[in-house]
Every structure is written in C-alpha cells, then in structure tokens.
Design a protein around this motif. Structure first.
Motif, PDB file in Angstrom:
ATOM      1  N   LEU A 183      -9.042   3.568   1.391  1.00 36.44           N
ATOM      2  CA  LEU A 183      -9.084   2.486   2.379  1.00 36.44           C
ATOM      3  C   LEU A 183      -7.692   2.049   2.836  1.00 36.44           C
ATOM      4  CD1 LEU A 183     -11.828   0.144   0.856  1.00 36.44           C
ATOM      5  CD2 LEU A 183     -11.995   1.571   2.901  1.00 36.44           C
ATOM      6  N   GLY A 184      -6.710   2.202   1.936  1.00 34.38           N
ATOM      7  CA  GLY A 184      -5.378   1.633   2.168  1.00 34.38           C
ATOM      8  C   GLY A 184      -4.757   1.994   3.510  1.00 34.38           C
ATOM      9  N   LEU A 185      -4.653   3.292   3.808  1.00 32.02           N
ATOM     10  CA  LEU A 185      -3.976   3.710   5.043  1.00 32.02           C
ATOM     11  C   LEU A 185      -4.736   3.253   6.291  1.00 32.02           C
ATOM     12  CD1 LEU A 185      -2.645   7.301   4.212  1.00 32.02           C
ATOM     13  CD2 LEU A 185      -1.365   5.168   4.363  1.00 32.02           C
ATOM     14  N   ASN A 186      -6.053   3.230   6.171  1.00 28.25           N
ATOM     15  CA  ASN A 186      -6.866   2.768   7.297  1.00 28.25           C
ATOM     16  C   ASN A 186      -6.589   1.299   7.596  1.00 28.25           C
ATOM     17  OD1 ASN A 186      -9.730   1.517   8.203  1.00 28.25           O
ATOM     18  ND2 ASN A 186      -9.446   3.583   9.017  1.00 28.25           N
ATOM     19  N   ILE A 230       0.669  16.047   0.574  1.00 25.69           N
ATOM     20  CA  ILE A 230      -0.675  16.100   1.181  1.00 25.69           C
ATOM     21  C   ILE A 230      -0.859  17.499   1.794  1.00 25.69           C
ATOM     22  CG2 ILE A 230      -2.175  15.102   2.960  1.00 25.69           C
ATOM     23  CD1 ILE A 230       0.072  12.666   2.591  1.00 25.69           C
ATOM     24  N   TYR A 232     -11.083   8.349   3.521  1.00 24.70           N
ATOM     25  CA  TYR A 232     -10.640   9.734   3.338  1.00 24.70           C
ATOM     26  C   TYR A 232      -9.642   9.840   2.196  1.00 24.70           C
ATOM     27  CZ  TYR A 232      -9.497  14.512   3.912  1.00 24.70           C
ATOM     28  OH  TYR A 232      -9.343  15.830   3.645  1.00 24.70           O
ATOM     29  N   ARG A 233      -9.870  10.777   1.324  1.00 23.95           N
ATOM     30  CA  ARG A 233      -8.951  11.053   0.217  1.00 23.95           C
ATOM     31  C   ARG A 233      -8.676  12.550   0.183  1.00 23.95           C
ATOM     32  NH1 ARG A 233      -9.319   9.224  -5.140  1.00 23.95           N
ATOM     33  NH2 ARG A 233      -7.159   8.655  -4.727  1.00 23.95           N
ATOM     34  N   LEU A 259      -5.966  11.671   7.339  1.00 24.46           N
ATOM     35  CA  LEU A 259      -5.490  10.734   6.341  1.00 24.46           C
ATOM     36  C   LEU A 259      -5.802   9.258   6.622  1.00 24.46           C
ATOM     37  CD1 LEU A 259      -4.089  11.959   3.970  1.00 24.46           C
ATOM     38  CD2 LEU A 259      -1.932  11.021   4.801  1.00 24.46           C
ATOM     39  N   ASN A 293       0.814  -1.214   0.000  1.00 22.43           N
ATOM     40  CA  ASN A 293       0.000   0.000   0.000  1.00 22.43           C
ATOM     41  C   ASN A 293       0.848   1.264   0.000  1.00 22.43           C
ATOM     42  OD1 ASN A 293      -2.892   0.445   0.028  1.00 22.43           O
ATOM     43  ND2 ASN A 293      -2.895  -1.327   1.404  1.00 22.43           N
ATOM     44  N   GLY A 296      -8.379   5.664  -6.511  1.00 19.96           N
ATOM     45  CA  GLY A 296      -8.167   5.234  -5.120  1.00 19.96           C
ATOM     46  C   GLY A 296      -9.473   5.146  -4.361  1.00 19.96           C
ATOM     47  N   THR A 297      -9.441   4.443  -3.240  1.00 23.52           N
ATOM     48  CA  THR A 297     -10.668   4.262  -2.449  1.00 23.52           C
ATOM     49  C   THR A 297     -10.582   4.916  -1.068  1.00 23.52           C
ATOM     50  OG1 THR A 297      -9.766   2.196  -1.622  1.00 23.52           O
ATOM     51  CG2 THR A 297     -11.248   2.045  -3.511  1.00 23.52           C
TER      52      THR A 297
HETATM   53  P1  ADP Z   1      -6.192   5.710  -1.754  1.00 20.91           P
HETATM   54  O1  ADP Z   1      -4.798   5.861  -2.163  1.00 20.91           O
HETATM   55  O2  ADP Z   1      -6.853   4.495  -2.292  1.00 20.91           O
HETATM   56  O3  ADP Z   1      -7.009   6.948  -1.981  1.00 20.91           O
HETATM   57  P2  ADP Z   1      -5.089   5.518   0.945  1.00 20.91           P
HETATM   58  O4  ADP Z   1      -5.784   5.211   2.200  1.00 20.91           O
HETATM   59  O5  ADP Z   1      -3.940   4.659   0.586  1.00 20.91           O
HETATM   60  O6  ADP Z   1      -6.221   5.501  -0.163  1.00 20.91           O
HETATM   61  O7  ADP Z   1      -4.631   7.013   1.048  1.00 20.91           O
HETATM   62  C1  ADP Z   1      -5.490   7.985   1.521  1.00 20.91           C
HETATM   63  C2  ADP Z   1      -5.189   9.338   0.927  1.00 20.91           C
HETATM   64  O8  ADP Z   1      -3.900   9.786   1.394  1.00 20.91           O
HETATM   65  C3  ADP Z   1      -5.016   9.348  -0.557  1.00 20.91           C
HETATM   66  O9  ADP Z   1      -6.266   9.481  -1.191  1.00 20.91           O
HETATM   67  C4  ADP Z   1      -4.123  10.548  -0.782  1.00 20.91           C
HETATM   68  O10 ADP Z   1      -4.887  11.726  -0.745  1.00 20.91           O
HETATM   69  C5  ADP Z   1      -3.234  10.538   0.435  1.00 20.91           C
HETATM   70  N1  ADP Z   1      -1.920   9.888   0.194  1.00 20.91           N
HETATM   71  C6  ADP Z   1      -1.513   8.675   0.613  1.00 20.91           C
HETATM   72  N2  ADP Z   1      -0.240   8.440   0.253  1.00 20.91           N
HETATM   73  C7  ADP Z   1       0.184   9.535  -0.416  1.00 20.91           C
HETATM   74  C8  ADP Z   1       1.424   9.908  -1.019  1.00 20.91           C
HETATM   75  N3  ADP Z   1       2.470   9.118  -1.052  1.00 20.91           N
HETATM   76  N4  ADP Z   1       1.462  11.129  -1.592  1.00 20.91           N
HETATM   77  C9  ADP Z   1       0.416  11.957  -1.585  1.00 20.91           C
HETATM   78  N5  ADP Z   1      -0.774  11.667  -1.023  1.00 20.91           N
HETATM   79  C10 ADP Z   1      -0.885  10.473  -0.440  1.00 20.91           C
END
Ligand code: ADP
Length: 503
Positions: A469-472, A443, A456-457, A451, A406, A466-467
């Motif tokens: 969901l990844g960071l969560n 960001i 949240y995006r 984040l 992720n 993107g969804t």
């Molecule tokens: P997704 O990437 O599917 O939208 P994530 O949960 O992985 O979901 O990330 C959440 C949000 O964090 C992203 O939509 C983006 O706005 C921000 N983000 C994450 N990683 C990065 C990065 N390396 N550079 C810039 N923004 C990022």
C-alpha cells in the motif's frame, strides 16, 4: 297462320306491363288487366272514360297537360328504360314510381291515339335508392376518413417537427429526402421542406459517411439497424427502419431514419459506468484489504504474545537483557501494527477525499533524523548515511513525514544488514529532491511498472513483511503536495527513489 288478333289479345291481357290507350286530350279508352291491378282498381270500368290525370299525382297535372299537348303535336317513340322515372298514383292515393314508354297510332277512323306501356319500378327504385343511400354513406365515410387522415397527418407532422433533440427522415432508395423534420433541424436553421427533394449523399459530412451509409444500406436490405455516430463532439443514436411496400412483395423502397442526440445520456451512462467500476474496485479492495491486513496483523500480534509470555518468565536481574530484548520486540511489533493501521486510515481518508493540508515550516533534517531513528530501532545493524541539508521548507509535516517514512522504511526493509542506506537532499531555485538510496534486493525490471499499483508487491519481496500500500499512498499524497516521484532499481544491487517538490 297465326291468328294475329288472338295473339294481340293474349299479349294485351297477359303481358307483365300495364297498357293504356288515351285519346288526344287524355281520356282513357283502353286499359289491360295488369294496369288495373297495378293501380289498385278492381275493374277496368273504373278507369275507362276517365282522364289520364286520375293516374298522375296532383302536383304534376299542369306540367303533364303541357307535355301531353306537345307530345301529340310532335310524337316520338320513347322506349322504356331510357325514360326517366315518373310518379303515378293508385286508387288509394299512394304514389309509386313508374317507367313509361309512349307511342302514338291512328285508329281506323284516322284519329290519333296515344298508347303508354307502364312498368311499376317500385322495387327497382327502392334498390336504386338503397344504392344511392349506400353511396352517400360511403362518400360520407370517405369524407370522414379523409378529414381524419388530414388530422393525423397534421399530428404526425407536429410530432415530427417537435421530435426532441433529433430529427426524423424518410429516404428513397437513392437517398433522396422524402420527408424530414425535427427539432435538430430547426436548431441548424433548416426546415424539412428545405431538404425534401435533395439527396442525402450530397449533404452528408464526409467525416461520417463511413459510419452512416453502410448501416443504412443494411436497412434497405430489410434489416432494422440501431447504431451510434460521433459527430463534432456529439453522439447521435440512429435508428433505421425499413418501410416495406406491402403491395409489392415486401420490397423496401423507403426507409425511416430517426436520429437523436444522446450526448447527455451517454455522459450520464459513462458516469454511472465509472462509478460502478469504482464501486466494484472498492469492493475488490475491501476483500483484499481484509485478507492482507488480517494476515499481516497476525505476525506482530504473535510476536507480542510470545514476547510478553517470555517476559513473565524472566524474573531475575540476570535475565534483564532478555527482558529488554523482548520488550523491544513488543515495541517494534506495535510500531509495525501502528504503521499498517496508519496506512489503512490514510487510504480510507484518500478514498473519501478527506485529506486536509496544513502547511507549516518544516525542518527537513530533523524530520528525516526522527524517521531514521525509528527505523534504526527495528533494524539496528543497517548502515545509514544522511547528508544534512539545512533546508527549511513550507509543507504539510504529516503528509511529507508519511511519504519519507514509507520510502525510508522500505529502504531499511528491503536492504540486508550491513549494507548502506543513503539519504540526500538536492536543491535548485525552484525544486528540491529528496533521494533515498539503498543497496538492497532491488526490483525485477519486468515488475517495475506495476510498483505503484495498490497491493502490488514484487515477487522478490514475498518473504519480507508488507502490504503493497505504501507507494500507492505516496503517489496520492504527492498529488496533494504537487510533488512527483521517480526511481531506478537493479535487482540484487539496489534502488534509488527520488521525490521532487516545488519550493
Ligand atoms: P510494501 O513495502 O508494504 O510491500 P510498498 O507499496 O511500500 O509496499 O512497496 C511496494 C513493493 O515495491 C514492495 O512490496 C517491494 O516489492 C517494492 N519495493 C519498494 N521499495 C523497495 C526498495 N527500496 N527495494 C526493493 N523493493 C522495493
């Protein structure tokens, strides 16, 4: 001048009372018509020369004989009304109550005679008896009521004494205890009688005075109050009820206070609330989930469709390159779809608590290389620099792989072509850090705190797939692996995400 004799005659014959004159030994000498009638005789002859005993019930004869003799020795006027009720007997033998007024006089020959005025008091006696009976009945009723009252007092007392998880008090206007009981008192080693007469304000714990007294003062103003107090990690529900004195214009001179320990109920209530909240959140999530997923699925599916249609058209060997490009596009789209499905599955596994940890030896360099290679397929123009670590660790390969995948795919996704992505590992005795650094879009500062929220995006990522969901998911997985994450980022300049694990 009034003819005295005529007057006496009229009086004698017409008067409502019976008159009777006897000699010393009780022989009847004169009777008036009323007396004859009162005793049920037809004419006075039947009575004259008879002994007075004829008119007295048998059982009183001996008593009367002595009384009569005494009376003639020491005569004293005994007026009617003051005399007690005696019994007489009429011709038929029926007894009836009479009141008798006695006096003596001497006739012309100086012989002592007794004169009795006799009133039939049957009616009065009946009324008196009735009254007496009524009184007796009333007294009996009072007795019953008192015993009922005593019984209900015992009942109330035992209800109060056994009042579960709380206590019941009655206070007067100065907060003196008039009554106190309940199981809570017993638990504190107190009895109601210990409190009665004491003042609540002297005994109340100062820490709760402000929670209690203003409310109880409102009760004295006639307003029922329901409130809660927190005391030593317990919650009490207090119900204050004004006791109105109905006789003095509804003035509240006492209040009833019922106090109950509701800590357990509150806990259950909180749990129900929390699970309801979770349920609501879950529902909310599902809705957003369906909309995001259906939206996000459409793009790769459309790509797959158009690429496969084009492949059909490229039939000659000259078009090999184009065919290759489109099969690559299909593969990328399938990978993307797979990634999303995986995220969804991960999330539902986390929600259901079904995440299993399988620790094994993991070659970190190899794991990172394979993830980078996958991403390179999709973003072939990015510059990537991986600092090898030679670090062998024990971890769950799947969870760690998901976390790194992720972070690395985000770095690729949010970094324009030809910019640099760096992956570095740092370690000390206890921990190791995996750092994923990029020169991407960054960001916005104001959004950085949100984040890790689900879905949240950031606003500057709207045009990139993107969804949210990844960071969560990473955050949850890190919990399982006892790791943590931090990041720094500057909009339009780049981001650095660092995950730290114990060794
Ligand atoms: P997704 O990437 O599917 O939208 P994530 O949960 O992985 O979901 O990330 C959440 C949000 O964090 C992203 O939509 C983006 O706005 C921000 N983000 C994450 N990683 C990065 C990065 N390396 N550079 C810039 N923004 C990022």
């Amino acid at each position: 001048m009034v003819d005295q004799k005529a007057l006496y005659k009229v009086l004698f014959e017409q008067v409502g009372e019976g008159l009777i004159v006897t000699d010393k030994i009780g022989t009847i000498e004169v009777v008036n018509p009323r007396l004859v009638e009162m005793f049920g005789y037809e004419e006075e002859q039947e009575l004259l020369h008879q002994n007075i005993n004829l008119l007295i019930p048998q059982r009183f004869h001996s008593k009367h004989k002595k009384y009569k003799a005494d009376y003639m020795e020491h005569p004293a006027d005994r007026p009617m009304g003051l005399g007690k009720v005696l019994f007489a007997v009429d011709k038929s033998g029926r007894e009836f109550p009479v009141e008798i007024s006695l006096s003596t006089f001497e006739d012309n020959d100086g012989i002592k005679k007794a004169i009795a005025i006799v009133s039939d008091v049957t009616k009065r006696k009946e009324m008196e008896d009735e009254l007496k009976q009524l009184n007796e009945e009333l007294e009996k009723l009072v007795e019953i009521r008192s015993s009922e009252l005593a019984k209900s007092n015992i009942l109330y007392k035992s209800i109060a004494r056994n009042f579960p998880n709380g206590s019941i008090y009655v206070f007067d206007q100065d907060f003196n205890y008039l009554f106190a009981d309940g199981q809570a008192l017993k638990k504190r080693g107190l009895s109601g009688d210990d409190l009665v007469g004491k003042n609540y304000l002297d005994l109340i714990d100062q820490s709760i005075t402000d929670q209690v007294i203003p409310n109880l003062e409102k009760v004295f103003k006639g307003n029922e109050q329901l409130f809660e107090i927190n005391y030593r990690n317990a919650i009490f529900a207090v119900h204050g009820v004004p006791l109105k004195d109905l006789q003095s214009n509804n003035h509240v001179d006492r209040i009833l206070v019922v106090e109950r320990d509701v800590t357990k109920e509150k806990k259950v209530e909180e749990e129900i609330k929390a699970s309801l909240e979770r349920e609501r959140e879950l529902n909310n999530l599902k809705t957003r989930f369906v909309s995001i997923v259906s939206h996000e699925f459409r793009t790769p599916l459309a790509a797959i469709k158009s690429s496969s249609e084009l492949i059909e058209k490229y039939k000659t060997t000259e078009t090999d390159d184009k065919r290759m490009k489109h099969t690559q596009r299909i593969q990328n789209s399938v990978n993307h779809l797979n990634g999303m499905i995986e995220d969804i599955l991960s999330l539902s596994k986390i929600e259901e608590g079904k995440v299993e940890i399988k620790l094994s030896d993991v070659d970190l360099d190899e794991l990172i290389e394979s993830i980078v290679a996958e991403n390179k397929n999709v973003f072939p123009d990015q510059n990537v620099s991986v600092h090898s670590s030679k670090l062998k660790i024990k971890s769950d390969r799947k969870l760690l792989g998901h976390i790194l995948s992720n972070l690395i795919s985000n770095a690729f996704k949010y970094t324009p072509d030809e910019k640099l992505i760096e992956i570095e590992i740092k370690e000390n005795d206890k921990h190791f850090d995996i750092i994923v650094r990029d020169e991407g879009i960054g960001i916005p500062e104001s959004e950085q705190t949100k984040l890790f929220e689900r879905f949240y995006r950031a606003t500057n990522a709207a045009n990139i797939k993107g969804t949210g969901l990844g960071l969560n998911i990473i955050l949850k997985y890190l919990d399982y692996l006892s790791g943590n994450i931090r990041f720094t980022s500057t909009e339009n300049s780049g981001s650095e995400f660092i995950v730290t694990f114990p060794k």
